[in-house]
Enzyme design. Structure first.
Site, mmCIF file in Angstrom:
data_model
loop_
_atom_site.group_PDB
_atom_site.id
_atom_site.type_symbol
_atom_site.label_atom_id
_atom_site.label_comp_id
_atom_site.label_asym_id
_atom_site.label_seq_id
_atom_site.Cartn_x
_atom_site.Cartn_y
_atom_site.Cartn_z
ATOM 1 N N GLU A 60 0.905 -1.333 0.085
ATOM 2 C CA GLU A 60 0.036 -0.019 0.031
ATOM 3 C C GLU A 60 0.863 1.423 0.064
ATOM 4 O O GLU A 60 0.812 2.414 -0.697
ATOM 5 C CB GLU A 60 -0.957 -0.012 1.092
ATOM 6 C CG GLU A 60 -2.325 -1.104 1.084
ATOM 7 C CD GLU A 60 -1.660 -2.355 1.255
ATOM 8 O OE1 GLU A 60 -2.517 -3.290 0.608
ATOM 9 O OE2 GLU A 60 -0.781 -2.644 1.960
ATOM 10 N N HIS A 130 -10.999 -6.135 8.324
ATOM 11 C CA HIS A 130 -11.881 -5.859 6.993
ATOM 12 C C HIS A 130 -13.106 -5.101 7.376
ATOM 13 O O HIS A 130 -14.088 -5.255 6.598
ATOM 14 C CB HIS A 130 -12.134 -7.250 6.462
ATOM 15 C CG HIS A 130 -10.848 -7.868 5.766
ATOM 16 N ND1 HIS A 130 -10.321 -8.827 6.649
ATOM 17 C CD2 HIS A 130 -10.317 -7.822 4.778
ATOM 18 C CE1 HIS A 130 -9.205 -9.373 6.185
ATOM 19 N NE2 HIS A 130 -9.274 -8.678 4.935
#
Length: 325
Positions: A60, A130
């Protein structure tokens, strides 16, 4: 007009943006041939080629750094962070580079046109890695715009406006609505202005405010309150940064009450910023304390997700507390 779910509307927006401007590129983990984990970029590589829709390594920080570099050279990168929970490794690049690029150069160079797309929030039994809603971390950073759509038509118009925006944007997509939310969406290119809230329902007794996936929840709570004779004004904030102070303040001056709902934890959540600003602007109009209906100050739980979520029942109770104060 066509019926689309939120994923289809996002895909359609990306398709139109890429067709309109050769500088628009999409990339991220599995974004190319796979279409991303949720298939939001499906078939875009086939249509526009591997140079404009492509996979990145699983990093990321690298995705964000690469996006900064491309945007600094005048391109319009739309970088996907697979889940909002995974945006934290990119935090330094976004907060210290993306947000400050224009300021540090005295407007000699910038990364306007950069959009980070990322699915946020719970509702899919994703557990603590998540399901997070990290918008407040970024709202603290000058130089970023933060946008959260509530349905397919909003997602398309707000995403197109974000790609065309001269400032970098973080576009949080409510993942639990990806396939659950279906609506009529224009197939044409259109933009919805950033930084402008929308009043979805007029009311006189209490203002109820949220964004993204929580809009469905507060609308359900408002229906329950209506059965008790309570008239709710329902507002979708849409943009967290900048947020539409004037629309919210005007509503609260009329109703005298405010209930704010968001899925992120209570402490330091963006509801606190809204409450602080509105109590200052509307102090003499308030009939009761501002209510915050938020997630709990714990990691997002898997087994106890229903207990964690600030649902319509908690919101309904807050509305009653506000009106009966």
């Amino acid at each position: 007009m066509a019926k689309m779910n939120m994923l289809q509307a996002i895909n359609n927006a990306l398709d139109l943006a890429m067709a309109k401007d050769d500088g628009v590129v999409c990339f991220g983990e599995d974004v190319g041939h796979f279409g991303g984990v949720f298939r939001a970029t499906s078939k875009l590589q086939e249509k526009y080629g591997k140079s404009r829709c492509f996979n990145t390594p699983l990093t990321e920080q690298g995705i964000a750094g690469f996006a900064n570099g491309m945007a600094a050279q005048g391109m319009k990168p739309v970088a996907e962070i697979q889940f909002a929970d995974y945006i934290f490794p990119a935090f330094d690049q976004i907060v210290n580079e993306t947000a400050k690029f224009r300021y540090r150069s005295g407007n000699e160079f910038n990364v306007g046109g950069l959009v980070f797309r990322t699915p946020y929030g719970g509702g899919i039994a994703g557990g603590h890695y998540h399901s997070q809603s990290p918008e407040a971390y970024f709202a603290h950073t000058p130089g970023l715009k933060i946008v959260v759509p509530r349905d397919p038509a909003q997602a398309k118009g707000l995403l197109l406006a974000s790609i065309n925006c001269p400032d970098p944007v973080i576009f949080f997509e409510p993942k639990k609505l990806y396939r659950a939310s279906v609506g009529e969406v224009s197939e044409d290119y259109y933009e919805i202005p950033l930084g402008k809230a929308e009043v979805l329902q007029q009311g006189k007794d209490v203002t109820v405010l949220a964004w993204g996936a929580q809009m469905e929840i507060i609308q359900k709570a408002a229906e329950m309150a209506a059965a008790d004779g309570i008239s709710c004004e329902v507002i979708d904030l849409r943009s967290i940064q900048p947020w539409d102070v004037d629309t919210v303040a005007e509503s609260v001056m009329k109703t005298g009450r405010l209930v704010i709902n968001h899925e992120a934890p209570l402490t330091g959540g963006f509801a606190a910023e809204i409450a602080s600003t509105i109590q200052k602007k509307c102090f003499l109009h308030l009939e009761s304390p501002i209510e915050r209906v938020c997630g709990l100050d714990i990691p997002y739980p898997l087994a106890l997700e229903k207990e964690y979520v600030p649902d319509h029942l908690k919101t309904y109770e807050a509305i009653k507390r506000s009106v009966n104060f």
